[in-house]
Design an enzyme around this catalytic site. Sequence first.
Site, mmCIF file in Angstrom:
data_model
loop_
_atom_site.group_PDB
_atom_site.id
_atom_site.type_symbol
_atom_site.label_atom_id
_atom_site.label_comp_id
_atom_site.label_asym_id
_atom_site.label_seq_id
_atom_site.Cartn_x
_atom_site.Cartn_y
_atom_site.Cartn_z
ATOM 1 N N ALA A 157 0.901 -1.037 0.104
ATOM 2 C CA ALA A 157 -0.061 -0.020 0.220
ATOM 3 C C ALA A 157 0.920 1.082 -0.229
ATOM 4 O O ALA A 157 0.387 2.417 0.614
ATOM 5 C CB ALA A 157 -0.763 0.025 1.235
ATOM 6 N N LYS A 173 18.377 1.815 -13.670
ATOM 7 C CA LYS A 173 18.216 3.203 -14.050
ATOM 8 C C LYS A 173 18.288 3.851 -12.569
ATOM 9 O O LYS A 173 18.854 4.906 -12.458
ATOM 10 C CB LYS A 173 17.283 3.638 -14.727
ATOM 11 N N ASN A 211 15.367 8.119 -5.641
ATOM 12 C CA ASN A 211 16.881 7.941 -5.873
ATOM 13 C C ASN A 211 17.494 9.187 -6.324
ATOM 14 O O ASN A 211 18.492 9.470 -5.734
ATOM 15 C CB ASN A 211 16.881 7.015 -6.983
HETATM 16 N N1 NAD Z 1 6.762 5.403 -6.418
HETATM 17 C C1 NAD Z 1 6.952 5.067 -7.711
HETATM 18 O O1 NAD Z 1 7.085 6.302 -8.118
HETATM 19 C C2 NAD Z 1 7.439 3.992 -8.208
HETATM 20 C C3 NAD Z 1 6.993 3.928 -9.604
HETATM 21 C C4 NAD Z 1 7.481 2.688 -10.278
HETATM 22 C C5 NAD Z 1 7.993 1.817 -9.379
HETATM 23 N N2 NAD Z 1 8.248 1.608 -8.318
HETATM 24 C C6 NAD Z 1 8.751 0.655 -7.469
HETATM 25 O O2 NAD Z 1 7.722 0.073 -6.836
HETATM 26 C C7 NAD Z 1 8.062 -0.592 -5.463
HETATM 27 C C8 NAD Z 1 7.580 0.090 -4.344
HETATM 28 O O3 NAD Z 1 7.657 1.468 -4.304
HETATM 29 P P1 NAD Z 1 6.774 2.396 -3.447
HETATM 30 O O4 NAD Z 1 7.193 3.835 -3.981
HETATM 31 O O5 NAD Z 1 5.333 2.034 -3.283
HETATM 32 O O6 NAD Z 1 7.439 2.176 -2.158
HETATM 33 P P2 NAD Z 1 7.048 2.618 -0.633
HETATM 34 O O7 NAD Z 1 8.245 2.583 0.280
HETATM 35 O O8 NAD Z 1 6.083 3.741 -0.591
HETATM 36 O O9 NAD Z 1 6.145 1.099 -0.345
HETATM 37 C C9 NAD Z 1 6.800 -0.072 -0.221
HETATM 38 C C10 NAD Z 1 5.624 -0.939 0.272
HETATM 39 O O10 NAD Z 1 6.279 -2.335 0.565
HETATM 40 C C11 NAD Z 1 5.655 -2.869 1.710
HETATM 41 N N3 NAD Z 1 6.346 -3.856 2.266
HETATM 42 C C12 NAD Z 1 7.946 -3.761 2.590
HETATM 43 N N4 NAD Z 1 8.360 -5.106 3.103
HETATM 44 C C13 NAD Z 1 7.232 -5.681 3.070
HETATM 45 C C14 NAD Z 1 6.989 -7.076 3.540
HETATM 46 N N5 NAD Z 1 7.874 -7.830 3.991
HETATM 47 N N6 NAD Z 1 5.541 -7.489 3.668
HETATM 48 C C15 NAD Z 1 4.771 -6.668 2.953
HETATM 49 N N7 NAD Z 1 4.768 -5.573 2.542
HETATM 50 C C16 NAD Z 1 6.114 -4.964 2.628
HETATM 51 C C17 NAD Z 1 5.689 -1.624 2.610
HETATM 52 O O11 NAD Z 1 4.783 -2.043 3.529
HETATM 53 C C18 NAD Z 1 5.035 -0.747 1.656
HETATM 54 O O12 NAD Z 1 3.624 -0.579 1.447
HETATM 55 C C19 NAD Z 1 9.702 -0.229 -5.492
HETATM 56 O O13 NAD Z 1 10.255 -1.175 -5.850
HETATM 57 C C20 NAD Z 1 9.730 0.824 -6.409
HETATM 58 O O14 NAD Z 1 11.209 0.965 -7.303
HETATM 59 C C21 NAD Z 1 7.729 2.884 -7.478
HETATM 60 O O1 G3P Z 2 11.204 7.477 -6.947
HETATM 61 P P1 G3P Z 2 12.086 6.582 -7.524
HETATM 62 O O2 G3P Z 2 13.627 7.066 -7.503
HETATM 63 O O3 G3P Z 2 11.980 5.033 -6.872
HETATM 64 O O4 G3P Z 2 11.490 6.408 -8.850
HETATM 65 C C1 G3P Z 2 10.182 6.025 -9.175
HETATM 66 C C2 G3P Z 2 9.955 5.336 -10.445
HETATM 67 O O5 G3P Z 2 10.978 4.046 -10.600
HETATM 68 C C3 G3P Z 2 10.113 6.097 -11.648
HETATM 69 O O6 G3P Z 2 9.810 5.214 -12.895
#
Ligand code: NAD
Ligand code: G3P
Length: 309
Positions: free
Chosen positions: A12, A166, A231
């Site tokens: 979430a 990246k 990042n």
């Molecule tokens: N935020 C973005 O813009 C974005 C875009 C594309 C991809 N991503 C990728 O998506 C992934 C998540 O990113 P985010 O921005 O949502 O991070 P975030 O830190 O906002 O959320 C991470 C989520 O993972 C959950 N989590 C972590 N360990 C866990 C476990 N052991 N069991 C259950 N849940 C667990 C956390 O509770 C949290 O809900 C990352 O790998 C990130 O690179 C993020």
């Molecule tokens: O906030 P970052 O650096 O994890 O970037 C989010 C996504 O990977 C962008 O595509």
Amino acid sequence: MTNSKSVVILGAGAWGSALATLAKANDHKVHIWSRRSSRTLEKLVEDADIIVSAVSMKGVRDVVSQLQGLPLSPEIIFLTATKGLDPQTTCTPSQIWQEAFPNHPVVVLSGPNLSQEIQQELPAATVVASNVTSAAEVVQLVFSSNRFRVYTNADPLGVELGGTLKNVMAIAAGVCDGLQLGTNAKAALLTRGLTEMVRIGVHWGAKQETFYGLSGLGDLLATGNSPLSRNYQVGYQLACGKSLTEILTHLQGTAEGINTTKVLMLRSKQQNISMPITEQVYHLLQAEVTPRQALLELMLRDIKPEYNE
Ligand SMILES: NC(=O)c1ccc[n+]([C@@H]2O[C@H](COP(=O)([O-])OP(=O)(O)OC[C@H]3O[C@@H](n4cnc5c(N)ncnc54)[C@H](O)[C@@H]3O)[C@@H](O)[C@H]2O)c1
Ligand SMILES: O=P(O)(O)OC[C@H](O)CO
């Protein structure tokens, strides 16, 4: 609506929430699960068509093992949106999902997708990739809309590595901007960064052309130029003199590039692959060099032809 799918999103955080918004806007039945959810995972996945993993890398093995114990429909498609590498095995998230669920299709979603922009309903594009084309097409339909353009791709490893590698370059790009090195330096860094991504990605088994698409070059441009990227923020703030501990205390969400840099260093050393930018990002994150020293190390490397290194 007959094409309405039941989508369960694990995680979430910022990205899980944005993906939920996109699927809900297309009238799919969406449930978000987090560690703090009151509903059990077993109940939620009972009638799921697609299980989306949007947890950070450190949570992937945990959620995989929780699902492994549950009775799942053989039709379920797993969609992984995590951009990271397993520190123990150096595996990608989709490799972990596929190993755990060998009879299910696994699809990777990756592209230039800063979640805050997506939540503001700004237009964006992404890629869904799988060895099972029909599964990628199902996911494509679930998320496509007039503000989110979804392409399919048959190179899941390349798409996944594009979005993952990246993040290391986004840290370097943040350093570049934090030091105010200018537009020429930034262009050089991103271009040579892409060369480095291609070098390790192809060695890993990905297709070179995938890195010139949305999940490689596209995501490199988005994160390497946006203060919305966590990042990029890590690099920028290191260049402004903050320690990594200080930065992480205040950072909202996960900067996967920190762990990815360590895993890449391990893998590139084992396989003797030259990754000079990654190496300097690694030394910087370990506080072994200052941002200026890292820059000088890169500028003073042996001179050479642009290609055929
Ligand atoms: N935020 C973005 O813009 C974005 C875009 C594309 C991809 N991503 C990728 O998506 C992934 C998540 O990113 P985010 O921005 O949502 O991070 P975030 O830190 O906002 O959320 C991470 C989520 O993972 C959950 N989590 C972590 N360990 C866990 C476990 N052991 N069991 C259950 N849940 C667990 C956390 O509770 C949290 O809900 C990352 O790998 C990130 O690179 C993020
Ligand atoms: O906030 P970052 O650096 O994890 O970037 C989010 C996504 O990977 C962008 O595509």
